[in-house]
Enzyme design. Structure first.
Site, mmCIF file in Angstrom:
data_model
loop_
_atom_site.group_PDB
_atom_site.id
_atom_site.type_symbol
_atom_site.label_atom_id
_atom_site.label_comp_id
_atom_site.label_asym_id
_atom_site.label_seq_id
_atom_site.Cartn_x
_atom_site.Cartn_y
_atom_site.Cartn_z
ATOM 1 N N LYS A 48 -3.841 3.794 -13.810
ATOM 2 C CA LYS A 48 -5.255 4.089 -14.010
ATOM 3 C C LYS A 48 -5.733 4.885 -12.814
ATOM 4 C CE LYS A 48 -5.934 -0.465 -15.687
ATOM 5 N NZ LYS A 48 -4.798 -0.891 -14.961
ATOM 6 N N ASP A 62 1.917 1.314 -11.847
ATOM 7 C CA ASP A 62 0.579 1.888 -11.712
ATOM 8 C C ASP A 62 0.577 3.154 -10.882
ATOM 9 O OD1 ASP A 62 -0.784 0.103 -13.183
ATOM 10 O OD2 ASP A 62 -1.710 -0.964 -11.508
ATOM 11 N N PRO A 98 0.772 -1.245 0.000
ATOM 12 C CA PRO A 98 0.000 0.000 0.000
ATOM 13 C C PRO A 98 0.804 1.296 0.000
ATOM 14 C CG PRO A 98 -0.190 -1.133 2.114
ATOM 15 C CD PRO A 98 0.727 -1.954 1.287
ATOM 16 N N ALA A 120 -4.286 -3.357 0.459
ATOM 17 C CA ALA A 120 -4.581 -2.153 1.247
ATOM 18 C C ALA A 120 -5.370 -2.495 2.509
ATOM 19 C CB ALA A 120 -5.342 -1.144 0.393
ATOM 20 N N GLY A 158 -0.068 -1.522 -7.169
ATOM 21 C CA GLY A 158 -0.291 -1.212 -5.758
ATOM 22 C C GLY A 158 -0.952 -2.386 -5.056
ATOM 23 N N GLY A 159 -0.614 -2.570 -3.778
ATOM 24 C CA GLY A 159 -1.266 -3.626 -2.988
ATOM 25 C C GLY A 159 -0.932 -5.011 -3.497
ATOM 26 N N ASP A 160 -1.957 -5.822 -3.675
ATOM 27 C CA ASP A 160 -1.802 -7.172 -4.210
ATOM 28 C C ASP A 160 -2.371 -7.193 -5.628
ATOM 29 O OD1 ASP A 160 -1.454 -10.261 -3.339
ATOM 30 O OD2 ASP A 160 -3.119 -10.027 -4.726
ATOM 31 N N MET A 165 -12.137 1.652 -3.255
ATOM 32 C CA MET A 165 -12.703 2.561 -4.271
ATOM 33 C C MET A 165 -14.085 3.059 -3.855
ATOM 34 S SD MET A 165 -11.412 0.550 -7.688
ATOM 35 C CE MET A 165 -11.345 -1.102 -7.047
HETATM 36 N N1 SAH Z 1 -4.659 -3.979 -5.704
HETATM 37 C C1 SAH Z 1 -4.842 -2.966 -4.701
HETATM 38 C C2 SAH Z 1 -6.196 -2.309 -4.776
HETATM 39 C C3 SAH Z 1 -6.446 -1.523 -6.052
HETATM 40 S S1 SAH Z 1 -8.010 -0.742 -6.036
HETATM 41 C C4 SAH Z 1 -4.639 -3.595 -3.319
HETATM 42 O O1 SAH Z 1 -4.558 -4.812 -3.203
HETATM 43 O O2 SAH Z 1 -4.536 -2.843 -2.350
HETATM 44 C C5 SAH Z 1 -7.610 0.875 -5.510
HETATM 45 C C6 SAH Z 1 -8.222 1.182 -4.152
HETATM 46 O O3 SAH Z 1 -7.456 0.563 -3.123
HETATM 47 C C7 SAH Z 1 -8.227 2.638 -3.790
HETATM 48 O O4 SAH Z 1 -9.334 3.315 -4.366
HETATM 49 C C8 SAH Z 1 -8.340 2.591 -2.271
HETATM 50 O O5 SAH Z 1 -9.661 2.317 -1.881
HETATM 51 C C9 SAH Z 1 -7.491 1.351 -1.965
HETATM 52 N N2 SAH Z 1 -6.110 1.711 -1.600
HETATM 53 C C10 SAH Z 1 -4.992 1.303 -2.190
HETATM 54 N N3 SAH Z 1 -3.892 1.784 -1.574
HETATM 55 C C11 SAH Z 1 -4.337 2.532 -0.548
HETATM 56 C C12 SAH Z 1 -3.699 3.301 0.474
HETATM 57 N N4 SAH Z 1 -2.371 3.394 0.549
HETATM 58 N N5 SAH Z 1 -4.483 3.944 1.380
HETATM 59 C C13 SAH Z 1 -5.821 3.849 1.318
HETATM 60 N N6 SAH Z 1 -6.485 3.140 0.379
HETATM 61 C C14 SAH Z 1 -5.759 2.486 -0.550
#
Ligand code: SAH
Length: 261
Positions: A62, A40, A17, A124, A93-95, A174
């Protein structure tokens, strides 16, 4: 005779995140050994600073409403570059497999006969709640957790009745622009008005903010605190634990201590 370059490989890497310390060793290795990096919007600046300066890195993100490149074209680009012999690190970002369209990219690549490696990242919901002092599950408060995207194919896809009554911690990705829809749908399906909620903005980053309230004021909190993307919405009694587990991040004092009630 010209020798054909061997086909390259694609690593679809979850970067977590935001905090670079949450990258896995495998993610770092994939970043350091790539010929080309495609990243991304949600990949933080601190993580981009770790990209080797000699490796070309391009933004293919995106951001809501402004797609730099359509998903279909991105899939074709990945296939084309891999066929040309490039080892590509696709950083997300994230997974990659949690609301990240990593599955769509992996499918396009495997269908083209290209080797794909998926490196999981901290999603996240997991990272941001940990940094906010909110356990996703907790004995006596939440027996499970459910991750939901507020941007489904159609709004009708969500089973609000199940979500409002399952007694899980609900984490909406989101969801910022859909806060009033989330609030109204959960209330209409019987979730108590004073259910604790939290927004986590810029989770796991230096400027993280955690803002708490109750379900009946979810949408209002967005204006009250000027909450901006990226933000997660957490709904459930576990939110009350943040007062004990991460007090310095709490922006709104909790008036209704359901834990001690
Ligand atoms: N693949 C990502 C999610 C992508 S969708 C994952 O696994 O985390 C994008 C959404 O993830 C954002 O709109 C928000 O709701 C959340 N998000 C991702 N990173 C974040 C962060 N650092 N802080 C808060 N929300 C986050």
């Amino acid at each position: 005779m010209q020798v054909k370059k061997p086909t390259g490989k694609v690593s679809i890497v979850g970067a977590g995140p935001g905090d670079p310390d949450l990258l896995t060793v495998k993610a770092i290795r994939a970043i350091e050994t790539a010929d080309l990096i495609l990243f991304d919007h949600l990949v933080s600046e601190e993580i981009r600073d770790l990209f080797p300066p000699t490796v070309p890195a391009f933004y293919v993100g995106k951001k809501k409403g402004q797609h730099s490149i359509a998903q279909k074209d991105l899939n074709s680009l990945l296939v084309k570059k891999a066929l040309a012999g490039k080892n590509i690190c696709r950083v997300k970002g994230g997974d990659p497999y949690v609301f990240g369209r990593g599955g769509e990219e992996a499918l396009a690549l495997t269908q083209a006969g290209i080797t794909v490696e998926v490196v999981p990242g901290i999603t996240a919901a997991s990272g941001c709640t940990a940094y906010a002092g909110i356990p996703l599950t907790h004995r006596g408060l939440a027996q499970g957790c459910t991750f939901i995207t507020a941007h489904g194919e159609t709004e009708a896809d969500l089973n609000w009745n199940a979500l409002a009554n399952v007694r899980h911690t609900l984490v909406f990705y989101m969801g910022l622009s859909k806060a009033s829809w989330i609030q109204n749908s959960l209330l209409e399906h019987g979730m108590p008005r004073r259910t604790p909620v939290a927004f986590i903005e810029n989770g796991c980053r230096a400027d993280q903010r955690v803002m708490q309230g109750h379900l009946y004021e979810l949408a209002e909190l967005v204006d009250r605190y000027g909450i901006e993307s990226p933000a997660l919405i957490v709904v459930g009694d576990v939110v009350t634990l943040a007062a004990q587990l991460q007090p310095e991040f709490i922006h709104s004092q909790f008036s209704d201590r359901r834990l001690s009630a």
